[in-house]
Design a protein around this motif. Structure first.
Motif, PDB file in Angstrom:
ATOM      1  N   PRO A   1      42.596 -19.600  23.911  1.00 17.49           N
ATOM      2  CA  PRO A   1      41.417 -18.856  24.351  1.00 17.49           C
ATOM      3  C   PRO A   1      40.469 -18.439  23.238  1.00 17.49           C
ATOM      4  N   GLY A   2      40.914 -18.558  21.966  1.00 17.43           N
ATOM      5  CA  GLY A   2      40.075 -18.102  20.870  1.00 17.43           C
ATOM      6  C   GLY A   2      39.720 -16.630  21.020  1.00 17.43           C
ATOM      7  N   GLN A   3      38.460 -16.305  20.802  1.00 21.29           N
ATOM      8  CA  GLN A   3      38.007 -14.913  20.879  1.00 21.29           C
ATOM      9  C   GLN A   3      37.300 -14.603  22.210  1.00 21.29           C
ATOM     10  N   SER A   4      37.754 -15.236  23.276  1.00 21.06           N
ATOM     11  CA  SER A   4      37.146 -14.982  24.592  1.00 21.06           C
ATOM     12  C   SER A   4      37.647 -13.658  25.149  1.00 21.06           C
ATOM     13  N   SER A   5      37.059 -12.588  24.690  1.00 23.12           N
ATOM     14  CA  SER A   5      37.492 -11.229  25.037  1.00 23.12           C
ATOM     15  C   SER A   5      36.948 -10.768  26.395  1.00 23.12           C
ATOM     16  N   TYR A   6      37.410  -9.619  26.823  1.00 22.47           N
ATOM     17  CA  TYR A   6      36.897  -8.936  28.021  1.00 22.47           C
ATOM     18  C   TYR A   6      35.384  -8.808  27.922  1.00 22.47           C
ATOM     19  N   GLU A   7      34.901  -8.456  26.734  1.00 23.58           N
ATOM     20  CA  GLU A   7      33.466  -8.252  26.538  1.00 23.58           C
ATOM     21  C   GLU A   7      32.708  -9.582  26.594  1.00 23.58           C
TER      22      GLU A   7
ATOM     23  N   THR B   1      29.174 -11.460  29.000  1.00 25.31           N
ATOM     24  CA  THR B   1      27.884 -11.696  28.347  1.00 25.31           C
ATOM     25  C   THR B   1      27.274 -13.000  28.832  1.00 25.31           C
ATOM     26  N   ALA B   2      25.985 -13.189  28.491  1.00 31.37           N
ATOM     27  CA  ALA B   2      25.270 -14.401  28.882  1.00 31.37           C
ATOM     28  C   ALA B   2      25.840 -15.646  28.219  1.00 31.37           C
ATOM     29  N   ALA B   3      26.609 -15.472  27.122  1.00 28.79           N
ATOM     30  CA  ALA B   3      27.222 -16.610  26.437  1.00 28.79           C
ATOM     31  C   ALA B   3      28.282 -17.278  27.308  1.00 28.79           C
ATOM     32  N   HIS B   4      28.800 -16.559  28.285  1.00 29.18           N
ATOM     33  CA  HIS B   4      29.796 -17.096  29.214  1.00 29.18           C
ATOM     34  C   HIS B   4      29.090 -17.506  30.510  1.00 29.18           C
ATOM     35  N   PRO B   5      29.060 -18.787  30.833  1.00 31.82           N
ATOM     36  CA  PRO B   5      28.350 -19.238  32.041  1.00 31.82           C
ATOM     37  C   PRO B   5      28.824 -18.569  33.324  1.00 31.82           C
ATOM     38  N   GLY B   6      30.069 -18.126  33.333  1.00 29.42           N
ATOM     39  CA  GLY B   6      30.593 -17.498  34.549  1.00 29.42           C
ATOM     40  C   GLY B   6      30.532 -15.985  34.532  1.00 29.42           C
ATOM     41  N   SER B   7      29.679 -15.415  33.690  1.00 24.73           N
ATOM     42  CA  SER B   7      29.650 -13.955  33.548  1.00 24.73           C
ATOM     43  C   SER B   7      29.318 -13.251  34.858  1.00 24.73           C
ATOM     44  N   GLY B   8      28.455 -13.867  35.673  1.00 26.85           N
ATOM     45  CA  GLY B   8      28.097 -13.243  36.948  1.00 26.85           C
ATOM     46  C   GLY B   8      29.289 -13.105  37.868  1.00 26.85           C
ATOM     47  N   VAL B   9      30.132 -14.135  37.889  1.00 31.64           N
ATOM     48  CA  VAL B   9      31.345 -14.095  38.706  1.00 31.64           C
ATOM     49  C   VAL B   9      32.276 -12.994  38.204  1.00 31.64           C
ATOM     50  N   VAL B  10      32.436 -12.915  36.890  1.00 35.69           N
ATOM     51  CA  VAL B  10      33.333 -11.921  36.292  1.00 35.69           C
ATOM     52  C   VAL B  10      32.839 -10.507  36.574  1.00 35.69           C
ATOM     53  N   GLN B  11      31.560 -10.282  36.369  1.00 37.63           N
ATOM     54  CA  GLN B  11      31.001  -8.933  36.522  1.00 37.63           C
ATOM     55  C   GLN B  11      31.092  -8.416  37.951  1.00 37.63           C
TER      56      GLN B  11
ATOM     57  N   SER C   1      34.476  -1.357  27.419  1.00 39.66           N
ATOM     58  CA  SER C   1      34.138  -2.309  26.370  1.00 39.66           C
ATOM     59  C   SER C   1      34.093  -1.680  24.981  1.00 39.66           C
ATOM     60  N   ASP C   2      34.454  -0.410  24.876  1.00 39.10           N
ATOM     61  CA  ASP C   2      34.427   0.273  23.581  1.00 39.10           C
ATOM     62  C   ASP C   2      35.781   0.920  23.324  1.00 39.10           C
ATOM     63  N   TRP C   3      36.582   0.318  22.430  1.00 34.32           N
ATOM     64  CA  TRP C   3      37.929   0.827  22.182  1.00 34.32           C
ATOM     65  C   TRP C   3      37.918   2.253  21.658  1.00 34.32           C
ATOM     66  N   LYS C   4      36.803   2.681  21.086  1.00 39.40           N
ATOM     67  CA  LYS C   4      36.727   4.031  20.506  1.00 39.40           C
ATOM     68  C   LYS C   4      36.609   5.113  21.573  1.00 39.40           C
ATOM     69  N   SER C   5      36.266   4.723  22.790  1.00 41.89           N
ATOM     70  CA  SER C   5      35.967   5.709  23.835  1.00 41.89           C
ATOM     71  C   SER C   5      37.195   6.071  24.653  1.00 41.89           C
TER      72      SER C   5
ATOM     73  N   TRP D   1      42.861 -11.210  30.208  1.00 41.15           N
ATOM     74  CA  TRP D   1      41.550 -10.926  29.619  1.00 41.15           C
ATOM     75  C   TRP D   1      41.161  -9.460  29.798  1.00 41.15           C
ATOM     76  N   LEU D   2      41.822  -8.747  30.710  1.00 38.94           N
ATOM     77  CA  LEU D   2      41.587  -7.307  30.810  1.00 38.94           C
ATOM     78  C   LEU D   2      42.117  -6.580  29.584  1.00 38.94           C
ATOM     79  N   THR D   3      43.078  -7.177  28.892  1.00 37.61           N
ATOM     80  CA  THR D   3      43.757  -6.494  27.783  1.00 37.61           C
ATOM     81  C   THR D   3      43.215  -6.874  26.418  1.00 37.61           C
ATOM     82  N   CYS D   4      42.352  -7.888  26.353  1.00 41.03           N
ATOM     83  CA  CYS D   4      41.898  -8.446  25.082  1.00 41.03           C
ATOM     84  C   CYS D   4      40.452  -8.040  24.828  1.00 41.03           C
ATOM     85  N   HIS D   5      40.217  -7.296  23.744  1.00 40.95           N
ATOM     86  CA  HIS D   5      38.904  -6.691  23.527  1.00 40.95           C
ATOM     87  C   HIS D   5      38.374  -6.897  22.117  1.00 40.95           C
TER      88      HIS D   5
END
Length: 429
Positions: free
Chosen positions: A40-46, A50-60, A226-230, A181-185
């Motif tokens: 999966p490389g760096q295909s994170s939850y975030e 994003t628009a970089a992922h063609p399926g972002s609309g489905v995910v969101q 999407s913010d581990w600090k929060s 992917w819920l766990t990878c950020h």
């Protein structure tokens, strides 16, 4: 291999009684599910959002990854592993996919989960990092292949193989659709915007938990997923845990659990946690001196340490009750002497952390691992498997001396214990 086979037999003999003998289950009568795991490389939850992922609309909108990607695992894995936006540090020779064979059975007491996969290398991945004497001090030797020191040739790539299964009983929102992917950020180890030590020290949640890095977490544990600090408060996270809003994480390790006949028991919520109690392995470096705590018993095994030229030419486990003695600083150590950075002890394994037994072997380039998971666990850090239950599961394999995101992963499947699902466990006679 005779010595390690005996070790595992003795370790398993010391385990709590099980209803069936896992070594005698006729697996030819249990259906095999073939699962393609992909890199999966760096295909994170975030990134998925994003628009970089063609399926972002489905995910969101809460859609499932398989909506777009069923049957495309191999193409994706082979592309990502070569380098590009999702892999800024490609590992030479890394495989894009792993073909996993999975079988499941159960009886009145346990679930038996059997995994088989072929390793990239022609040797078992049982080596893990060592403590090496440089003539003055003992220092860690060997790192996972994604680490900069390995990529720059300053350290050899040494890390154990691992097999992981995540389990959700339907109480974690979106896990059935989007799985691990819920766990990878972003912000985690080896991910974009990786944490700094100062950021971790300044973080209220991680400071309260006494953590010194950022690992897997579920969105529900953050005010902003999407913010581990929060991070939410410890009290809020405890309420989520009490309601079952965590994912069970079982890890079998080729160095740190294989010889003990066990598999880790952990869970993911605000961090990647181990269950309460203690594991079958412990750190072998003294916290103050960094020298080993144990060394091999020369009277039993014929040596007190090894050197780099002996790597992958034997079974190099340091088992406290079987082949180890307390470290002797005056034993005539020479530059290049190496002792494992972890010791093993089945006697150490206690509490909920010690729930899972396992039997495993590596033959003809293939690992076969059977995880024995008790049914009906009532611990507050376990997902309880029960007859009639259906569970969302995801699989991962770490192969070829790598850790963190360098694994191959699956999309979510359902596992039924005497119930209809993608994968149905067979009831044993």
């Amino acid at each position: 291999m005779r010595k390690i086979a005996l070790t595992i037999a003795l370790a398993f003999a010391a385990a709590p009684a099980v209803a069936a003998d896992p070594a005698k289950i006729d697996w030819s009568k249990v259906p095999v599910t073939n699962v393609t795991l992909f890199y999966p490389g760096q295909s994170s939850y975030e990134w998925l959002r994003t628009a970089a992922h063609p399926g972002s609309g489905v995910v969101q909108t809460g859609g499932a990854c398989v909506t777009c990607h069923t049957g495309k695992e191999k193409a994706m894995g082979d592309k990502i592993v070569k380098g590009g936006p999702l892999e800024p540090m490609p590992v030479k020779g890394k495989n894009g996919t792993v073909d996993l064979k999975f079988q499941a059975a159960y009886d009145a007491k346990n679930a038996y989960l059997r995994f088989q996969w072929k390793t990239l290398n022609p040797h078992s991945g049982t080596e893990h990092q060592y403590l090496r004497f440089d003539g003055k001090e003992w220092k860690v030797y060997g790192y996972p292949k994604l680490d900069k020191v390995v990529q720059e040739g300053k350290q050899p790539g040494i890390y154990e193989d691992r097999m992981t299964i995540m389990i959700d009983d339907g109480k974690v929102p979106l896990f059935a659709q989007q799985g691990c992917w819920l766990t990878c950020h972003d912000g985690q180890r080896d991910m974009p915007k990786e944490f700094t030590s100062d950021e971790v020290k300044a973080n209220a949640l991680l400071s309260a938990l006494k953590r010194n890095d950022v690992r897997k977490y579920l969105p529900a544990s953050r005010n902003n997923p999407s913010d581990w600090k929060s991070g939410k408060s410890v009290e809020e996270i405890n309420k989520i845990k009490a309601a079952g809003g965590f994912v069970d994480l079982i890890q079998w390790r080729a160095h740190r659990s294989h010889p003990a006949g066990m598999a880790d028991d952990g869970y993911v919520l605000e961090w990647r946690n181990f269950d309460s109690g203690s594991n079958m392995f412990g750190g072998n470096a003294d916290a103050k001196t960094h020298a080993p705590r144990f060394m091999w018993d020369e009277k039993k095994v014929g040596y007190k340490s090894i050197t780099a030229d002996q790597l992958r030419k034997g079974e190099h486990y340091l088992i406290r009750e079987q082949n180890a003695v307390p470290f002797d600083p005056n034993a005539g150590w020479k530059e290049g002497d190496m002792i494992p950075d972890y010791f093993l002890s089945r006697d150490n394994a206690k509490g909920s952390a010690a729930d899972n037994n396992a039997i495993s072997s590596w033959r003809d380039g293939t690992w076969t691992v059977v995880v024995i998971r008790p049914l009906g666990l009532a611990n507050d850090d376990d997902k309880s498997l029960k007859e009639g239950g259906v569970y969302n599961v995801g699989f991962a394999v770490h192969d070829d001396n790598i850790t963190t995101r360098g694994h191959q992963v699956s999309f979510v499947k359902t596992l039924g214990i005497g119930a209809k699902a993608n994968i149905q466990a067979v009831k044993l006679p």
